[in-house]
Design a protein around this motif. Sequence first.
Motif, PDB file in Angstrom:
ATOM      1  N   CYS A   1       0.698  -1.047  -0.047  1.00 19.61           N
ATOM      2  CA  CYS A   1       0.093  -0.071  -0.097  1.00 19.61           C
ATOM      3  C   CYS A   1       0.864   1.184  -0.023  1.00 19.61           C
ATOM      4  N   ASP A   2       1.931   1.287   0.715  1.00 19.74           N
ATOM      5  CA  ASP A   2       2.861   2.281   0.682  1.00 19.74           C
ATOM      6  C   ASP A   2       3.435   2.688  -0.695  1.00 19.74           C
ATOM      7  N   VAL A   3       3.767   1.566  -1.511  1.00 21.01           N
ATOM      8  CA  VAL A   3       4.094   1.845  -3.110  1.00 21.01           C
ATOM      9  C   VAL A   3       2.882   2.498  -3.769  1.00 21.01           C
ATOM     10  N   VAL A   4       1.784   1.717  -3.666  1.00 18.74           N
ATOM     11  CA  VAL A   4       0.758   2.334  -4.352  1.00 18.74           C
ATOM     12  C   VAL A   4       0.461   3.737  -4.078  1.00 18.74           C
ATOM     13  N   PHE A   5       0.287   4.056  -2.697  1.00 20.17           N
ATOM     14  CA  PHE A   5      -0.176   5.534  -2.546  1.00 20.17           C
ATOM     15  C   PHE A   5       1.168   6.576  -2.771  1.00 20.17           C
ATOM     16  N   GLY A   6       2.267   5.843  -2.851  1.00 16.79           N
ATOM     17  CA  GLY A   6       3.350   6.791  -3.054  1.00 16.79           C
ATOM     18  C   GLY A   6       3.198   7.003  -4.621  1.00 16.79           C
TER      19      GLY A   6
ATOM     20  N   GLU B   1      -6.524  10.432  -2.029  1.00 15.41           N
ATOM     21  CA  GLU B   1      -6.199  11.144  -0.678  1.00 15.41           C
ATOM     22  C   GLU B   1      -7.039  10.686   0.408  1.00 15.41           C
ATOM     23  N   HIS B   2      -8.339  10.243   0.382  1.00 14.14           N
ATOM     24  CA  HIS B   2      -9.148   9.417   1.161  1.00 14.14           C
ATOM     25  C   HIS B   2      -8.539   8.081   1.671  1.00 14.14           C
ATOM     26  N   MET B   3      -8.329   7.249   0.523  1.00  8.25           N
ATOM     27  CA  MET B   3      -7.846   5.945   0.631  1.00  8.25           C
ATOM     28  C   MET B   3      -6.446   5.986   1.042  1.00  8.25           C
ATOM     29  N   ALA B   4      -5.515   6.983   0.926  1.00  6.50           N
ATOM     30  CA  ALA B   4      -4.369   6.955   1.704  1.00  6.50           C
ATOM     31  C   ALA B   4      -4.507   7.130   3.161  1.00  6.50           C
ATOM     32  N   ALA B   5      -5.332   8.085   3.612  1.00 10.71           N
ATOM     33  CA  ALA B   5      -5.577   8.508   4.924  1.00 10.71           C
ATOM     34  C   ALA B   5      -6.275   7.684   5.760  1.00 10.71           C
ATOM     35  N   SER B   6      -7.031   6.876   5.161  1.00  8.85           N
ATOM     36  CA  SER B   6      -7.878   5.724   5.909  1.00  8.85           C
ATOM     37  C   SER B   6      -7.542   4.400   5.967  1.00  8.85           C
ATOM     38  N   ARG B   7      -6.075   4.382   5.009  1.00  5.74           N
ATOM     39  CA  ARG B   7      -5.604   3.132   4.612  1.00  5.74           C
ATOM     40  C   ARG B   7      -6.734   1.960   4.284  1.00  5.74           C
ATOM     41  N   SER B   8      -7.413   2.512   3.553  1.00  7.13           N
ATOM     42  CA  SER B   8      -8.737   1.542   3.099  1.00  7.13           C
ATOM     43  C   SER B   8      -8.112   0.137   2.557  1.00  7.13           C
TER      44      SER B   8
END
Length: 195
Positions: free
Chosen positions: A101-106, A124-131
């Motif tokens: 997930c870190d790679v994806v949101f990066g 931004e919402h997905m990254a903040a909530s770690r959905s």
Amino acid sequence: MNHLAHFKVSHPDPALIVGGFLGDFVKGRLNGAYPERIERGIRLHRAVDAFADQHRIIKRSVTRFAPGFRRYGPIMVDVIYDHFLAKRWQTFNDDALTEFCDVVFGALEEETQLLPTDARRMAEHMAASRSLENYGRDVFVNRSLTHIGTRLKRNNPLHLAFDQFKNHEAALYEDFTVFFPELLSFCKCWQLEQD
């Protein structure tokens, strides 16, 4: 397929990840508005959706639901299969879901200027909530299905869909274990054909 599966088949190429995400937001013909690798990711997203929509296992999963839910079955299966993928992540990946997930949101953050406003907000919402990491939790499946139901224009039973999932969970998981390796094989072949 839902977000996690699309990211999985696009990984580790950052441009394909971004394109895989944009596949839900960019409609119509691709005309060079995005870099070539990102457009390739959008095409991969579309190919995955077409493959899944016609697949016998997806159709079998949909028929497991009660008749009143079958119209929305493909939406339900998208969320449920991502749930199974998150729960069995180590079956298909060497690195932990958190690292993935870190790679994806990066990758999404790196190209944030290319994202349409609604796509940027969602990222931004997905990254903040770690959905993506929460897909493995039952409560997230319930919340996701209910939320999707509120976004649809017509009345629908998605606020009750979680019970359908739980009633057929074992059979749906068996379907997933057949379908997902076939999806990975399809994506590998698709990528080779594009090179």
